[in-house]
Design a protein around this motif. Structure first.
Motif, short mmCIF file in Angstrom:
data_model
loop_
_atom_site.label_atom_id
_atom_site.label_comp_id
_atom_site.label_asym_id
_atom_site.label_seq_id
_atom_site.Cartn_x
_atom_site.Cartn_y
_atom_site.Cartn_z
N ALA A 1 0.86 -1.19 0.00
CA ALA A 1 0.00 0.00 0.00
C ALA A 1 0.89 1.24 0.00
CB ALA A 1 -0.92 -0.01 1.22
N ARG A 2 1.29 1.67 -1.18
CA ARG A 2 2.19 2.82 -1.29
C ARG A 2 1.51 4.05 -0.70
NH1 ARG A 2 4.36 -1.22 -2.37
NH2 ARG A 2 5.57 -1.78 -4.22
N GLY A 3 2.22 4.73 0.18
CA GLY A 3 1.64 5.91 0.80
C GLY A 3 0.45 5.62 1.68
N GLY A 4 0.30 4.37 2.11
CA GLY A 4 -0.79 4.02 3.02
C GLY A 4 -2.13 3.80 2.35
N GLN A 5 -2.14 3.68 1.04
CA GLN A 5 -3.42 3.56 0.32
C GLN A 5 -3.42 2.30 -0.54
OE1 GLN A 5 -5.32 7.23 -0.56
NE2 GLN A 5 -5.77 6.61 -2.65
N VAL A 6 -4.51 1.51 -0.44
CA VAL A 6 -4.63 0.30 -1.24
C VAL A 6 -4.93 0.64 -2.69
CG1 VAL A 6 -5.31 -1.14 0.71
CG2 VAL A 6 -7.07 0.07 -0.61
N THR A 7 -4.76 -0.35 -3.57
CA THR A 7 -4.86 -0.13 -5.00
C THR A 7 -5.80 -1.15 -5.65
OG1 THR A 7 -3.05 -1.66 -5.52
CG2 THR A 7 -2.45 0.62 -4.99
N ALA A 8 -5.95 -1.04 -6.95
CA ALA A 8 -6.76 -2.00 -7.70
C ALA A 8 -6.18 -3.40 -7.58
CB ALA A 8 -6.85 -1.58 -9.16
N LEU A 9 -4.86 -3.50 -7.43
CA LEU A 9 -4.25 -4.81 -7.25
C LEU A 9 -4.68 -5.44 -5.93
CD1 LEU A 9 -2.23 -6.64 -8.82
CD2 LEU A 9 -0.42 -5.69 -7.37
N THR A 10 -4.83 -4.63 -4.91
CA THR A 10 -5.35 -5.11 -3.62
C THR A 10 -6.75 -5.68 -3.79
OG1 THR A 10 -4.19 -3.21 -2.64
CG2 THR A 10 -5.60 -4.51 -1.18
N ALA A 11 -7.56 -4.97 -4.56
CA ALA A 11 -8.93 -5.42 -4.80
C ALA A 11 -8.94 -6.78 -5.50
CB ALA A 11 -9.69 -4.39 -5.63
N GLU A 12 -8.07 -6.95 -6.48
CA GLU A 12 -7.99 -8.23 -7.18
C GLU A 12 -7.55 -9.35 -6.23
OE1 GLU A 12 -5.68 -10.33 -10.99
OE2 GLU A 12 -5.34 -8.20 -10.53
N GLY B 1 3.25 0.67 11.83
CA GLY B 1 4.42 -0.02 12.34
C GLY B 1 5.38 -0.51 11.28
N TYR B 2 4.95 -0.49 10.01
CA TYR B 2 5.78 -1.02 8.93
C TYR B 2 5.60 -0.13 7.70
CZ TYR B 2 5.50 -5.07 12.00
OH TYR B 2 5.55 -5.89 13.10
N ILE B 3 6.54 -0.24 6.78
CA ILE B 3 6.44 0.55 5.56
C ILE B 3 5.35 -0.03 4.65
CG2 ILE B 3 8.84 1.32 5.65
CD1 ILE B 3 9.48 -0.77 3.50
N ASP B 4 4.68 0.87 3.94
CA ASP B 4 3.70 0.51 2.91
C ASP B 4 2.56 -0.36 3.44
OD1 ASP B 4 5.06 1.96 0.96
OD2 ASP B 4 6.31 0.26 0.39
N THR B 5 2.14 -0.10 4.67
CA THR B 5 0.93 -0.74 5.18
C THR B 5 -0.24 0.23 5.02
OG1 THR B 5 1.52 -0.02 7.42
CG2 THR B 5 2.08 -2.28 6.80
N PRO B 6 -1.45 -0.28 4.83
CA PRO B 6 -2.58 0.62 4.56
C PRO B 6 -3.12 1.29 5.81
CG PRO B 6 -3.32 -1.65 4.57
CD PRO B 6 -1.82 -1.70 4.74
N GLY B 7 -3.74 2.43 5.61
CA GLY B 7 -4.41 3.13 6.69
C GLY B 7 -5.90 3.20 6.45
N LEU B 8 -6.61 3.58 7.49
CA LEU B 8 -8.05 3.84 7.38
C LEU B 8 -8.40 4.97 8.35
CD1 LEU B 8 -10.63 3.14 5.93
CD2 LEU B 8 -10.97 1.22 7.50
N HIS B 9 -7.80 6.13 8.08
CA HIS B 9 -8.03 7.30 8.94
C HIS B 9 -8.24 8.57 8.14
CE1 HIS B 9 -3.70 8.13 8.29
NE2 HIS B 9 -3.51 6.86 8.59
N SER B 10 -8.56 8.40 6.84
CA SER B 10 -8.87 9.55 6.00
C SER B 10 -9.95 9.17 5.00
CB SER B 10 -7.62 10.03 5.25
OG SER B 10 -7.29 9.14 4.20
N PRO B 11 -10.72 10.13 4.49
CA PRO B 11 -11.73 9.83 3.47
C PRO B 11 -11.11 9.22 2.22
CG PRO B 11 -12.12 11.99 4.43
CD PRO B 11 -10.79 11.55 4.94
#
Length: 362
Positions: free
Chosen positions: A29-40, A64-74
């Motif tokens: 999750a680059r920059g803390g955001q999931v992508t279309a690849l995550t959806a697949e 706690g780690y690099i490139d992990t997703p967040g859920l704290h923004s719209p």
């Protein structure tokens, strides 16, 4: 029929089978955001009775780690909605795991360069992996009472964003040496206030988070993962057999959707918890000497035995789901099971992520 493939009707979470996809950090999750690849990736595994996502930070300092997703923004919620819609389009159910890492963090992960937070100012002794090498975890800042209240609110806000993003519910990560577990364990929690010392005090934060999230989105949408006896991330418990039965007894009036146990030692502690927990119990079993690739028929048999013995109501697997997106079909056929490639676990592209074959695709 294999017990793993039978429906689960009890409790507020009916499932078409008892196979749960366990949460697994994948660091894509680059920059803390999931992508279309995550959806697949998750949609490929929608035949699971329930998918529980990788650990997702509920706030900036929870990472706690690099490139992990967040859920704290719209914006993060909107990105996750693409994932939930893809899973639901294939008939699946998906919970997001909310994971605050606590002291398992590093200033390099936070825009303000601040210290990670923890129940007590005790360093983990572990390191953060970065592309530039390993960095020692610093001594965290001990949380004030205001920090604790703010953390509960951050879990609640993230849970509400999860519902907006289309998740069927949330799992609170109370295991593996992260923040909630740090409050539970007596080597990481040396507090002398209402959140430290006795078992009753050390379980207080976990119960407050579960109750607050349940009040916000519904207890039937709220689960918690625990790992009794785990020593991951430098955690040690001197009173595991007292701690976890007390915790689940305190959770009974709160009525969360499930308790998810990640076995670390023997099954004895799981049985103790089962005796005090009348609700749905998901078990992530760890039989002795499993195949390191995860392609282990013994793990499948152990899970089915746990269901038949009444120890658990559903079974979660990690690497088996990672490498076998059609796991129910493979279990019905008696295998074979594909082994996971550990060199592609963290970071990277579609390789080792969305390119594992199905039986039909062989």
């Amino acid at each position: 029929m294999n017990a793993l493939l039978t429906p689960l009707e009890r409790g507020p979470l009916p499932l078409p089978n008892r196979l749960v996809m366990a949460p697994m950090t994948r660091s894509r999750a680059r920059g803390g955001q999931v992508t279309a690849l995550t959806a697949e990736y998750y949609a490929q595994r929608a035949t699971a009775g329930l998918i529980i996502t990788e650990g997702t930070q509920p706030c900036v300092v929870g990472q706690g780690y690099i490139d992990t997703p967040g859920l704290h923004s719209p914006e993060q919620a909107a990105a996750w909605r693409v994932v939930t819609e893809a899973v639901h389009a294939r008939g699946g159910r998906i919970f997001v795991q909310l994971m605050h890492s606590g002291r398992i963090g590093h200033p390099s992960l936070y825009p303000d360069g601040g210290l990670p937070l923890a129940p007590s100012a005790i360093a983990s002794g572990e390191r953060l992996y970065t592309p530039d090498g390993l960095l020692d975890h610093p001594e965290p800042r001990e949380m004030t009472s205001a920090d604790i209240a703010r953390s509960v609110d951050e879990f609640v806000t993230a849970a509400r964003l999860a519902v907006e993003a289309g998740f069927d519910g949330v799992e609170l990560h109370g295991a593996s040496g992260y923040l909630i577990h740090q409050f539970l364990a007596d080597n990481t929690n040396r507090r002398t206030d209402a959140y430290g010392g006795t078992v009753e005090n050390r379980i207080r934060f976990a119960v407050e988070v579960v109750r607050a999230v349940g009040d916000a989105i519904g207890p039937d949408r709220t689960g918690i993962r625990l790992s009794p006896g785990s020593t991951l991330n430098g955690v040690r418990e001197s009173d595991t057999e007292l701690l976890y039965p007390a915790l689940v007894r305190a959770l009974v009036p709160v009525s969360p959707a499930y308790v998810h146990i990640s076995e670390f030692g023997t099954r004895d502690i799981t049985k103790l918890i089962r005796a005090d927990w009348p609700g749905t119990l998901i078990l992530n079993p760890h039989p002795g000497s499993p195949d390191p690739t995860g392609a282990d028929p013994a793990a499948v048999a152990d899970g089915a035995d746990a269901l038949r013995d009444g120890v658990a109501d559903a079974i979660s697997f990690g690497q088996l789901w990672l490498a076998n997106p059609d796991l129910p079909e493979r279990i019905a056929a008696g295998g074979p099971f594909t082994g996971a490639d550990p060199t592609t676990f963290y970071g990277g592209d579609h390789r080792g992520y969305t390119d594992y074959p199905t039986l039909a695709g062989r």
